[in-house]
Scaffold this active site. Structure first.
Site, PDB file in Angstrom:
ATOM      1  N   ASP A  44      41.052  34.495  51.140  1.00  0.00           N
ATOM      2  CA  ASP A  44      40.864  34.411  52.595  1.00  0.00           C
ATOM      3  C   ASP A  44      42.122  33.860  53.263  1.00  0.00           C
ATOM      4  O   ASP A  44      42.671  34.454  54.187  1.00  0.00           O
ATOM      5  CB  ASP A  44      39.656  33.522  52.928  1.00  0.00           C
ATOM      6  CG  ASP A  44      38.418  33.963  52.177  1.00  0.00           C
ATOM      7  OD1 ASP A  44      37.901  35.030  52.486  1.00  0.00           O
ATOM      8  OD2 ASP A  44      38.008  33.246  51.249  1.00  0.00           O
ATOM      9  N   TYR A 222      39.862  36.162  36.933  1.00  0.00           N
ATOM     10  CA  TYR A 222      38.787  35.175  36.784  1.00  0.00           C
ATOM     11  C   TYR A 222      38.546  34.994  35.282  1.00  0.00           C
ATOM     12  O   TYR A 222      39.117  35.733  34.474  1.00  0.00           O
ATOM     13  CB  TYR A 222      37.525  35.668  37.502  1.00  0.00           C
ATOM     14  CG  TYR A 222      37.776  36.052  38.949  1.00  0.00           C
ATOM     15  CD1 TYR A 222      38.114  35.080  39.888  1.00  0.00           C
ATOM     16  CD2 TYR A 222      37.705  37.375  39.361  1.00  0.00           C
ATOM     17  CE1 TYR A 222      38.373  35.421  41.212  1.00  0.00           C
ATOM     18  CE2 TYR A 222      37.964  37.726  40.684  1.00  0.00           C
ATOM     19  CZ  TYR A 222      38.297  36.744  41.606  1.00  0.00           C
ATOM     20  OH  TYR A 222      38.568  37.094  42.907  1.00  0.00           O
ATOM     21  N   GLN A 277      53.547  32.001  48.026  1.00  0.00           N
ATOM     22  CA  GLN A 277      53.101  33.395  48.100  1.00  0.00           C
ATOM     23  C   GLN A 277      54.244  34.413  47.955  1.00  0.00           C
ATOM     24  O   GLN A 277      54.096  35.425  47.273  1.00  0.00           O
ATOM     25  CB  GLN A 277      52.362  33.611  49.418  1.00  0.00           C
ATOM     26  CG  GLN A 277      51.321  34.677  49.336  1.00  0.00           C
ATOM     27  CD  GLN A 277      50.601  34.846  50.657  1.00  0.00           C
ATOM     28  OE1 GLN A 277      51.172  34.689  51.726  1.00  0.00           O
ATOM     29  NE2 GLN A 277      49.315  35.173  50.594  1.00  0.00           N
ATOM     30  N   ARG A 293      43.389  40.136  40.886  1.00  0.00           N
ATOM     31  CA  ARG A 293      41.967  39.925  41.126  1.00  0.00           C
ATOM     32  C   ARG A 293      41.719  39.943  42.638  1.00  0.00           C
ATOM     33  O   ARG A 293      42.652  40.102  43.434  1.00  0.00           O
ATOM     34  CB  ARG A 293      41.530  38.585  40.519  1.00  0.00           C
ATOM     35  CG  ARG A 293      42.102  37.394  41.259  1.00  0.00           C
ATOM     36  CD  ARG A 293      41.750  36.061  40.609  1.00  0.00           C
ATOM     37  NE  ARG A 293      41.744  34.992  41.603  1.00  0.00           N
ATOM     38  CZ  ARG A 293      41.680  33.706  41.321  1.00  0.00           C
ATOM     39  NH1 ARG A 293      41.618  33.316  40.057  1.00  0.00           N
ATOM     40  NH2 ARG A 293      41.655  32.802  42.283  1.00  0.00           N
ATOM     41  N   GLY A 294      40.465  39.727  43.032  1.00  0.00           N
ATOM     42  CA  GLY A 294      40.146  39.506  44.442  1.00  0.00           C
ATOM     43  C   GLY A 294      40.565  40.630  45.348  1.00  0.00           C
ATOM     44  O   GLY A 294      40.265  41.800  45.121  1.00  0.00           O
ATOM     45  N   GLU A 295      41.303  40.286  46.379  1.00  0.00           N
ATOM     46  CA  GLU A 295      41.662  41.272  47.400  1.00  0.00           C
ATOM     47  C   GLU A 295      43.176  41.292  47.653  1.00  0.00           C
ATOM     48  O   GLU A 295      43.824  42.325  47.586  1.00  0.00           O
ATOM     49  CB  GLU A 295      40.907  40.937  48.692  1.00  0.00           C
ATOM     50  CG  GLU A 295      41.354  41.753  49.876  1.00  0.00           C
ATOM     51  CD  GLU A 295      40.369  41.728  51.034  1.00  0.00           C
ATOM     52  OE1 GLU A 295      39.166  41.489  50.812  1.00  0.00           O
ATOM     53  OE2 GLU A 295      40.810  41.971  52.170  1.00  0.00           O
ATOM     54  N   ASP A 296      43.726  40.115  47.931  1.00  0.00           N
ATOM     55  CA  ASP A 296      45.122  40.122  48.362  1.00  0.00           C
ATOM     56  C   ASP A 296      46.088  40.437  47.220  1.00  0.00           C
ATOM     57  O   ASP A 296      47.008  41.238  47.384  1.00  0.00           O
ATOM     58  CB  ASP A 296      45.481  38.775  49.009  1.00  0.00           C
ATOM     59  CG  ASP A 296      46.865  38.812  49.615  1.00  0.00           C
ATOM     60  OD1 ASP A 296      47.094  39.662  50.504  1.00  0.00           O
ATOM     61  OD2 ASP A 296      47.737  38.038  49.189  1.00  0.00           O
ATOM     62  N   SER A 297      45.886  39.827  46.054  1.00  0.00           N
ATOM     63  CA  SER A 297      46.797  40.129  44.936  1.00  0.00           C
ATOM     64  C   SER A 297      46.648  41.591  44.516  1.00  0.00           C
ATOM     65  O   SER A 297      47.611  42.234  44.076  1.00  0.00           O
ATOM     66  CB  SER A 297      46.536  39.194  43.748  1.00  0.00           C
ATOM     67  OG  SER A 297      45.206  39.284  43.304  1.00  0.00           O
TER      68      SER A 297
HETATM   69  O1  TRH Z   1      41.821  34.027  45.040  1.00  0.00           O
HETATM   70  P1  TRH Z   1      41.093  35.292  44.986  1.00  0.00           P
HETATM   71  O2  TRH Z   1      40.174  35.424  43.876  1.00  0.00           O
HETATM   72  O3  TRH Z   1      40.347  35.529  46.338  1.00  0.00           O
HETATM   73  C1  TRH Z   1      39.073  36.173  46.402  1.00  0.00           C
HETATM   74  C2  TRH Z   1      39.154  37.433  47.183  1.00  0.00           C
HETATM   75  O4  TRH Z   1      39.719  37.271  48.447  1.00  0.00           O
HETATM   76  C3  TRH Z   1      37.773  37.989  47.354  1.00  0.00           C
HETATM   77  O5  TRH Z   1      37.816  39.172  48.123  1.00  0.00           O
HETATM   78  C4  TRH Z   1      36.924  36.954  48.050  1.00  0.00           C
HETATM   79  O6  TRH Z   1      35.668  37.438  48.262  1.00  0.00           O
HETATM   80  C5  TRH Z   1      36.896  35.734  47.176  1.00  0.00           C
HETATM   81  O7  TRH Z   1      38.199  35.237  46.975  1.00  0.00           O
HETATM   82  C6  TRH Z   1      36.074  34.649  47.805  1.00  0.00           C
HETATM   83  O8  TRH Z   1      42.147  36.502  44.858  1.00  0.00           O
HETATM   84  P2  TRH Z   1      43.159  37.121  45.912  1.00  0.00           P
HETATM   85  O9  TRH Z   1      42.437  37.794  47.033  1.00  0.00           O
HETATM   86  O10 TRH Z   1      44.078  37.946  45.152  1.00  0.00           O
HETATM   87  O11 TRH Z   1      43.950  35.887  46.522  1.00  0.00           O
HETATM   88  C7  TRH Z   1      44.867  35.147  45.797  1.00  0.00           C
HETATM   89  C8  TRH Z   1      45.985  34.693  46.721  1.00  0.00           C
HETATM   90  O12 TRH Z   1      46.762  33.716  46.068  1.00  0.00           O
HETATM   91  C9  TRH Z   1      46.932  35.830  47.105  1.00  0.00           C
HETATM   92  O13 TRH Z   1      47.330  35.668  48.448  1.00  0.00           O
HETATM   93  C10 TRH Z   1      48.119  35.617  46.193  1.00  0.00           C
HETATM   94  C11 TRH Z   1      48.133  34.126  46.107  1.00  0.00           C
HETATM   95  N1  TRH Z   1      48.823  33.558  44.957  1.00  0.00           N
HETATM   96  C12 TRH Z   1      49.973  32.815  45.176  1.00  0.00           C
HETATM   97  O14 TRH Z   1      50.416  32.704  46.334  1.00  0.00           O
HETATM   98  N2  TRH Z   1      50.580  32.222  44.117  1.00  0.00           N
HETATM   99  C13 TRH Z   1      50.138  32.355  42.841  1.00  0.00           C
HETATM  100  O15 TRH Z   1      50.742  31.800  41.901  1.00  0.00           O
HETATM  101  C14 TRH Z   1      48.969  33.128  42.632  1.00  0.00           C
HETATM  102  C15 TRH Z   1      48.446  33.294  41.236  1.00  0.00           C
HETATM  103  C16 TRH Z   1      48.336  33.713  43.702  1.00  0.00           C
END
Ligand code: TRH
Length: 405
Positions: A44, A222, A277, A293-297
């Protein structure tokens, strides 16, 4: 820049300059309020942070970002001070979203992200404005077909004279698109071609260099029952593998499997701290295969233009499988059957909750054989997606259209 002024900088679009003069705001109100609740994990805030930066850097808008969990935010943006309720990060005003929300004059554009409820007092203040601010609810990403039909639908508030517009990210023209900064693909391409820049990246991020012949893999997932067996397959395989283990929910699993050793057979492990990021984006570009995983990565791995494995966020009653299948249907289109099958089988195995240990090594060998084809595909896929307008531009166009309607 004034709210109407962004129009001039969105490529290919021209808007009549008409709007802000019709509003009664005082000048110190930002153009946009973004509201972010950190429900779980980092997706988010990851999305909100990228959006806020793009709005300020590329469109010159004044952005106030309300975040309920600054400590989580600090992982992505290390200069954040979680103790400070209000702070300036570049051109973005970051505000702690407190339980008791202060009296606040709303911005001209209000973005509620992922259906987080806006504070009632703030909603009341929006309703008292004439005209009320433009209100957009930025939703989660999905490749499902229904998204096109729901993108930009209006939802009237049940009590107040306010209307919220749904904005759905997606992979097709008729959706809200994907976040993509201007020049992103070019700058990542340059980074991939620059061995010195990569070597200094590895030095700083991992403290070691990947062995020259190794397949470089980033791991962000995860907890996953298939992971120990996959590590075993990498360790016993012929091809050297360098695995950059990001700080995440699967890190303990890797440590439990590896103990204190960083080298097991063909596998070299590097444990990375949680990266800012921008550095995470560079990590994805520096690897040959990214587990995300998730959405942004997941989106960023597509812009990194390398093959990816998606650990989708699990939902009750396996609802996430529909999302997974919808993306695969789009992503695999046009691939030779053996390539498509190898990717799909591996992704489905990676999503299993149980009983996958025996399957994963075989699925890995098939995926490994298809990586050259998947690399070419990743480049094509990103190229096609990049022809569409990016999410930030689409969102501002949507906001502008609302003001004019
Ligand atoms: O952290 P997430 O698992 O987030 C998830 C998703 O948004 C999902 O849709 C939502 O429903 C759930 O949370 C509650 O995975 P996501 O989306 O990839 O977000 C990780 C963020 O962290 C992304 O912006 C990349 C960032 N990141 C870094 O900045 N540095 C790092 O070392 C890593 C591993 C990630």
């Amino acid at each position: 820049m004034a709210w109407f002024g962004f129009a001039a900088v969105i490529s290919g679009f021209k808007f009549p300059i008409s709007v802000r003069s019709a509003m009664s705001h005082s000048t110190n109100i930002p153009d946009c309020d973004i509201f972010c609740k950190v429900v779980d994990n980092f997706g988010d805030i990851g999305v909100c942070w990228r959006l806020a930066r793009q709005m300020t850097l590329e469109h010159g808008l004044g952005v106030r970002l309300w975040v309920d969990n600054l400590a989580a935010f600090r992982n992505l943006a290390p200069t954040i001070d979680p103790e400070r309720p209000s702070q300036q990060l570049g051109d973005i005003e970051v505000r702690q979203w407190p339980a008791t929300f202060p009296e606040t004059e709303p911005a001209h554009l209000v973005i509620q992200t992922f259906a987080c409820d806006l504070p009632p007092g703030y909603l009341g203040a929006m309703a008292r404005q004439n005209p009320p601010p433009t209100w957009i609810n930025l939703e989660y990403l999905s490749a499902e077909d229904w998204v096109e039909g729901c993108h930009q639908l209006l939802s009237p508030h049940p009590q107040l004279p306010l209307c919220c517009r749904f904005f759905f990210p997606g992979f097709t023209e008729r959706t809200g698109g994907l976040l993509r900064e201007t020049g992103l693909l070019d700058s990542l391409r340059e980074f991939r071609a620059d061995t010195e820049a990569q070597s200094s990246f590895w030095e700083t991020a991992a403290g070691i260099q990947p062995p020259p012949e190794a397949l470089r893999i980033s791991l962000f997932s995860y907890e996953n029952p298939a992971l120990p067996s996959l590590l075993e397959a990498w360790a016993s395989g012929e091809r050297p593998v360098f695995c950059a283990v990001t700080t995440g929910r699967s890190t303990d699993q890797v440590r439990a499997w590896a103990g204190n050793t960083r080298q097991r057979g063909s596998l070299t492990l590097a444990y990375l701290p949680f990266l800012p990021q921008e550095d995470y984006d560079r990590l994805l570009a520096a690897c040959d295969l990214n587990f995300v995983r998730g959405e942004d990565s997941f989106v960023r791995a597509q812009w990194a233009t390398h093959p990816l494995v998606w650990h989708i966020y699990r939902q009750a009653e396996n609802a996430h499988r529909i999302k997974l299948a919808a993306f695969l249907a789009k992503y695999l289109t046009g691939l030779p059957p053996e390539t498509a099958t190898a990717l799909q089988d591996f992704w489905l195995a990676w999503d299993e909750e149980t009983g996958v240990e025996a399957r994963i090594a075989d699925a890995w060998m098939k995926l490994l054989g298809q990586l050259p084809a998947l690399q070419a595909h990743a480049e094509r896929w990103a190229g096609v997606l990049a022809q569409q307008e990016d999410l930030c531009a689409k969102l501002l166009i949507c906001g502008q259209n609302l003001i004019q309607s």
